[in-house]
Design an enzyme around this catalytic site. Structure first.
Site, PDB file in Angstrom:
ATOM      1  N   SER A 188      30.363  -8.334 -13.623  1.00  0.00           N
ATOM      2  CA  SER A 188      31.609  -7.933 -14.298  1.00  0.00           C
ATOM      3  C   SER A 188      31.392  -7.743 -15.799  1.00  0.00           C
ATOM      4  O   SER A 188      30.662  -8.518 -16.438  1.00  0.00           O
ATOM      5  CB  SER A 188      32.678  -9.025 -14.122  1.00  0.00           C
ATOM      6  OG  SER A 188      33.063  -9.142 -12.780  1.00  0.00           O
ATOM      7  N   GLN A 221      41.102 -13.997  -9.582  1.00  0.00           N
ATOM      8  CA  GLN A 221      42.125 -13.471  -8.662  1.00  0.00           C
ATOM      9  C   GLN A 221      41.763 -13.862  -7.231  1.00  0.00           C
ATOM     10  O   GLN A 221      40.905 -13.238  -6.625  1.00  0.00           O
ATOM     11  CB  GLN A 221      42.159 -11.946  -8.798  1.00  0.00           C
ATOM     12  CG  GLN A 221      43.181 -11.271  -7.924  1.00  0.00           C
ATOM     13  CD  GLN A 221      42.848  -9.816  -7.688  1.00  0.00           C
ATOM     14  OE1 GLN A 221      41.758  -9.357  -8.020  1.00  0.00           O
ATOM     15  NE2 GLN A 221      43.779  -9.089  -7.110  1.00  0.00           N
ATOM     16  N   VAL A 227      47.923 -10.845 -11.630  1.00  0.00           N
ATOM     17  CA  VAL A 227      48.892 -10.300 -12.592  1.00  0.00           C
ATOM     18  C   VAL A 227      50.074  -9.603 -11.906  1.00  0.00           C
ATOM     19  O   VAL A 227      51.046  -9.264 -12.574  1.00  0.00           O
ATOM     20  CB  VAL A 227      48.224  -9.359 -13.618  1.00  0.00           C
ATOM     21  CG1 VAL A 227      47.217 -10.118 -14.466  1.00  0.00           C
ATOM     22  CG2 VAL A 227      47.586  -8.150 -12.957  1.00  0.00           C
ATOM     23  N   TYR A 238      38.588   9.957 -10.871  1.00  0.00           N
ATOM     24  CA  TYR A 238      39.169   8.834 -11.631  1.00  0.00           C
ATOM     25  C   TYR A 238      40.699   8.861 -11.529  1.00  0.00           C
ATOM     26  O   TYR A 238      41.368   7.829 -11.580  1.00  0.00           O
ATOM     27  CB  TYR A 238      38.676   8.857 -13.076  1.00  0.00           C
ATOM     28  CG  TYR A 238      38.782   7.509 -13.761  1.00  0.00           C
ATOM     29  CD1 TYR A 238      38.130   6.380 -13.233  1.00  0.00           C
ATOM     30  CD2 TYR A 238      39.516   7.344 -14.929  1.00  0.00           C
ATOM     31  CE1 TYR A 238      38.216   5.145 -13.854  1.00  0.00           C
ATOM     32  CE2 TYR A 238      39.604   6.114 -15.558  1.00  0.00           C
ATOM     33  CZ  TYR A 238      38.953   5.018 -15.013  1.00  0.00           C
ATOM     34  OH  TYR A 238      39.051   3.796 -15.632  1.00  0.00           O
ATOM     35  N   LYS A 255      44.818   4.393 -17.843  1.00  0.00           N
ATOM     36  CA  LYS A 255      44.028   4.068 -19.042  1.00  0.00           C
ATOM     37  C   LYS A 255      44.617   4.766 -20.278  1.00  0.00           C
ATOM     38  O   LYS A 255      44.562   4.220 -21.382  1.00  0.00           O
ATOM     39  CB  LYS A 255      42.558   4.461 -18.860  1.00  0.00           C
ATOM     40  CG  LYS A 255      41.806   3.632 -17.825  1.00  0.00           C
ATOM     41  CD  LYS A 255      41.748   2.152 -18.144  1.00  0.00           C
ATOM     42  CE  LYS A 255      40.732   1.411 -17.301  1.00  0.00           C
ATOM     43  NZ  LYS A 255      40.868  -0.060 -17.378  1.00  0.00           N
ATOM     44  N   ILE A 297      29.522   1.653 -15.453  1.00  0.00           N
ATOM     45  CA  ILE A 297      28.627   0.523 -15.155  1.00  0.00           C
ATOM     46  C   ILE A 297      28.847   0.163 -13.686  1.00  0.00           C
ATOM     47  O   ILE A 297      29.992   0.194 -13.214  1.00  0.00           O
ATOM     48  CB  ILE A 297      28.979  -0.701 -16.044  1.00  0.00           C
ATOM     49  CG1 ILE A 297      28.849  -0.358 -17.535  1.00  0.00           C
ATOM     50  CG2 ILE A 297      28.108  -1.908 -15.696  1.00  0.00           C
ATOM     51  CD1 ILE A 297      29.248  -1.491 -18.486  1.00  0.00           C
ATOM     52  N   ARG A 298      27.779  -0.201 -12.990  1.00  0.00           N
ATOM     53  CA  ARG A 298      27.898  -0.590 -11.576  1.00  0.00           C
ATOM     54  C   ARG A 298      28.567  -1.963 -11.471  1.00  0.00           C
ATOM     55  O   ARG A 298      27.934  -2.987 -11.745  1.00  0.00           O
ATOM     56  CB  ARG A 298      26.512  -0.679 -10.963  1.00  0.00           C
ATOM     57  CG  ARG A 298      26.277   0.310  -9.865  1.00  0.00           C
ATOM     58  CD  ARG A 298      24.891   0.096  -9.289  1.00  0.00           C
ATOM     59  NE  ARG A 298      23.931   0.951  -9.946  1.00  0.00           N
ATOM     60  CZ  ARG A 298      23.612   2.158  -9.494  1.00  0.00           C
ATOM     61  NH1 ARG A 298      24.156   2.644  -8.410  1.00  0.00           N
ATOM     62  NH2 ARG A 298      22.733   2.898 -10.131  1.00  0.00           N
ATOM     63  N   THR A 299      29.827  -1.988 -11.103  1.00  0.00           N
ATOM     64  CA  THR A 299      30.566  -3.244 -10.901  1.00  0.00           C
ATOM     65  C   THR A 299      31.378  -3.082  -9.620  1.00  0.00           C
ATOM     66  O   THR A 299      31.454  -1.984  -9.065  1.00  0.00           O
ATOM     67  CB  THR A 299      31.552  -3.505 -12.056  1.00  0.00           C
ATOM     68  OG1 THR A 299      32.503  -2.440 -12.088  1.00  0.00           O
ATOM     69  CG2 THR A 299      30.866  -3.629 -13.405  1.00  0.00           C
ATOM     70  N   ALA A 348      34.691  -3.022  -9.383  1.00  0.00           N
ATOM     71  CA  ALA A 348      35.752  -2.040  -9.631  1.00  0.00           C
ATOM     72  C   ALA A 348      35.145  -0.635  -9.719  1.00  0.00           C
ATOM     73  O   ALA A 348      35.687   0.332  -9.164  1.00  0.00           O
ATOM     74  CB  ALA A 348      36.507  -2.379 -10.907  1.00  0.00           C
TER      75      ALA A 348
HETATM   76  P1  NAD Z   1      35.166  -5.940 -11.909  1.00  0.00           P
HETATM   77  O1  NAD Z   1      35.491  -5.585 -10.515  1.00  0.00           O
HETATM   78  O2  NAD Z   1      34.038  -6.859 -12.137  1.00  0.00           O
HETATM   79  O3  NAD Z   1      36.446  -6.489 -12.670  1.00  0.00           O
HETATM   80  C1  NAD Z   1      37.751  -6.048 -12.386  1.00  0.00           C
HETATM   81  C2  NAD Z   1      38.604  -7.292 -12.395  1.00  0.00           C
HETATM   82  O4  NAD Z   1      39.993  -6.959 -12.234  1.00  0.00           O
HETATM   83  C3  NAD Z   1      38.238  -8.260 -11.263  1.00  0.00           C
HETATM   84  O5  NAD Z   1      37.900  -9.516 -11.789  1.00  0.00           O
HETATM   85  C4  NAD Z   1      39.516  -8.344 -10.450  1.00  0.00           C
HETATM   86  O6  NAD Z   1      39.718  -9.626  -9.881  1.00  0.00           O
HETATM   87  C5  NAD Z   1      40.552  -8.039 -11.526  1.00  0.00           C
HETATM   88  N1  NAD Z   1      41.855  -7.701 -10.947  1.00  0.00           N
HETATM   89  C6  NAD Z   1      42.187  -6.622 -10.189  1.00  0.00           C
HETATM   90  N2  NAD Z   1      43.471  -6.726  -9.782  1.00  0.00           N
HETATM   91  C7  NAD Z   1      43.952  -7.887 -10.322  1.00  0.00           C
HETATM   92  C8  NAD Z   1      45.184  -8.569 -10.248  1.00  0.00           C
HETATM   93  N3  NAD Z   1      46.214  -8.093  -9.539  1.00  0.00           N
HETATM   94  N4  NAD Z   1      45.332  -9.745 -10.913  1.00  0.00           N
HETATM   95  C9  NAD Z   1      44.300 -10.265 -11.625  1.00  0.00           C
HETATM   96  N5  NAD Z   1      43.097  -9.682 -11.712  1.00  0.00           N
HETATM   97  C10 NAD Z   1      42.917  -8.506 -11.065  1.00  0.00           C
HETATM   98  O7  NAD Z   1      34.895  -4.533 -12.631  1.00  0.00           O
HETATM   99  P2  NAD Z   1      34.684  -4.147 -14.184  1.00  0.00           P
HETATM  100  O8  NAD Z   1      34.065  -2.805 -14.134  1.00  0.00           O
HETATM  101  O9  NAD Z   1      34.016  -5.241 -14.905  1.00  0.00           O
HETATM  102  O10 NAD Z   1      36.181  -3.950 -14.688  1.00  0.00           O
HETATM  103  C11 NAD Z   1      36.710  -4.582 -15.834  1.00  0.00           C
HETATM  104  C12 NAD Z   1      37.520  -3.580 -16.655  1.00  0.00           C
HETATM  105  O11 NAD Z   1      36.623  -2.636 -17.212  1.00  0.00           O
HETATM  106  C13 NAD Z   1      38.541  -2.772 -15.838  1.00  0.00           C
HETATM  107  O12 NAD Z   1      39.714  -2.604 -16.617  1.00  0.00           O
HETATM  108  C14 NAD Z   1      37.841  -1.445 -15.678  1.00  0.00           C
HETATM  109  O13 NAD Z   1      38.759  -0.379 -15.481  1.00  0.00           O
HETATM  110  C15 NAD Z   1      37.148  -1.344 -17.014  1.00  0.00           C
HETATM  111  N6  NAD Z   1      36.054  -0.373 -17.102  1.00  0.00           N
HETATM  112  C16 NAD Z   1      35.062  -0.365 -16.179  1.00  0.00           C
HETATM  113  C17 NAD Z   1      34.047   0.574 -16.282  1.00  0.00           C
HETATM  114  C18 NAD Z   1      32.947   0.620 -15.252  1.00  0.00           C
HETATM  115  O14 NAD Z   1      32.288   1.665 -15.121  1.00  0.00           O
HETATM  116  N7  NAD Z   1      32.678  -0.434 -14.519  1.00  0.00           N
HETATM  117  C19 NAD Z   1      34.028   1.503 -17.340  1.00  0.00           C
HETATM  118  C20 NAD Z   1      35.058   1.450 -18.284  1.00  0.00           C
HETATM  119  C21 NAD Z   1      36.075   0.523 -18.147  1.00  0.00           C
END
Ligand code: NAD
Length: 264
Positions: free
Chosen positions: A20, A41, A66, A156, A163, A192-194, A196
């Site tokens: 994450s 969560q 949330v 997306y 966003k 980034i590979r996560t 989400a």
């Molecule tokens: P991730 O899956 O590790 O994290 C996403 C988090 O959102 C998880 O911990 C999940 O439990 C939480 N979540 C989702 N629904 C929820 C809810 N109802 N209540 C509480 N928590 C909730 O993935 P990530 O990529 O680390 O995402 C983190 C942030 O970064 C996100 O906002 C994502 O859009 C943003 N982001 C990701 C990337 C990417 O390529 N991975 C790029 C830009 C922005």
């Protein structure tokens, strides 16, 4: 440079596992002396988050969904009771139905549009409002966004719309809370590979495209996002608020693929 977060306490929302972005940020903050509280969560993620929290010296780990505002209140109350104050928050939360993270944006349903907006956008405002009273000496709030907010990125879709609203929220919250010494910023991370990230169709192809066409010819890591977050959450950025800061190996400045890609 060590200890720039010494004496500061913050809430990290959005660690799902050690891939994450919020975890990359947590490591950078803890390495500089910050004391951290975490939310997770659901129980399944709790099992992953608790040992990670322990790695950075935290036993302050609470459930929070949330979509359930009472669980947000419980977290903020617990912080008030245990710490009495808060210096920063990290909101790294996003969700949309993966069946709508492909195909046409126009096919987004009303139900998923609302749910995506509440979880991925409004939750930041709701948390900011609840945490601001704990930041009597000022503070810093950070959320995570993506370039799909202002440009069309295939698949997306509704997340891009959420966003865009999230980035606008950053600016409005910065204006609301600036007079109280609370700064509000976002990092726009490259792909980034996560967990989400994997929900978006063709994520692998998008990642590889960024890698080949970003000025730095690479994708970014959670540790690189973490060190930029450290800047935005520390006094190093005391004069910065309302900012959307790109950490994307420069991809956002390009208007065309590289010549190598074009000539292939
Ligand atoms: P991730 O899956 O590790 O994290 C996403 C988090 O959102 C998880 O911990 C999940 O439990 C939480 N979540 C989702 N629904 C929820 C809810 N109802 N209540 C509480 N928590 C909730 O993935 P990530 O990529 O680390 O995402 C983190 C942030 O970064 C996100 O906002 C994502 O859009 C943003 N982001 C990701 C990337 C990417 O390529 N991975 C790029 C830009 C922005």
């Amino acid at each position: 440079m060590t200890g720039i977060m010494q004496g500061k306490r913050g809430l990290i929302m959005g660690v799902a596992n050690n891939h994450s972005i919020a975890w990359g940020i947590s490591k950078a903050l803890a390495a500089q002396g910050a004391e951290l509280a975490f939310t997770y969560q659901g129980d399944a993620l709790g099992k992953r988050v608790k040992p990670l929290a322990a790695e950075v010296g935290s036993d302050f780990v609470l459930p929070c969904d949330v979509e359930d505002v009472a669980s947000v209140d419980t977290v903020v109350d617990a912080i008030g009771e245990r710490w009495g104050k808060l210096d920063f928050i990290v909101h790294a939360i996003g969700f949309s139905d993966k069946n709508e993270l492909k195909g046409l944006y126009a096919d987004t349903t009303r139900e998923n549009f609302s749910r995506t907006m509440v979880i991925s956008c409004f939750s930041f405002t709701e948390i900011a409002k609840r945490c601001a009273p704990l930041m009597e000496d000022g503070g810093a709030m950070l959320t995570l966004t993506y370039n799909g907010s202002t440009r069309v990125i295939p698949n997306y879709n509704v997340m891009g719309v959420a966003k865009a609203a999230l980035e606008a929220s950053v600016r409005y919250l910065a204006a609301d809370y600036g007079p109280r010494g609370i700064r509000v910023n976002a990092i726009s991370a490259g792909p980034i590979r996560t967990l989400a990230g994997a929900g978006i169709s063709d994520a692998r192809a998008i990642l590889s495209w960024n890698q080949r066409n970003a000025p730095l010819r690479k994708t970014v890591t959670i540790d690189q996002v973490g060190s930029s977050a450290l800047y935005l959450l520390s006094d190093l950025s005391a004069g910065v608020t309302g900012e959307i800061h790109f950490v994307d190996a420069g991809y956002n400045v390009t208007s065309m693929p590289t010549l190598e890609t074009l000539r292939k």
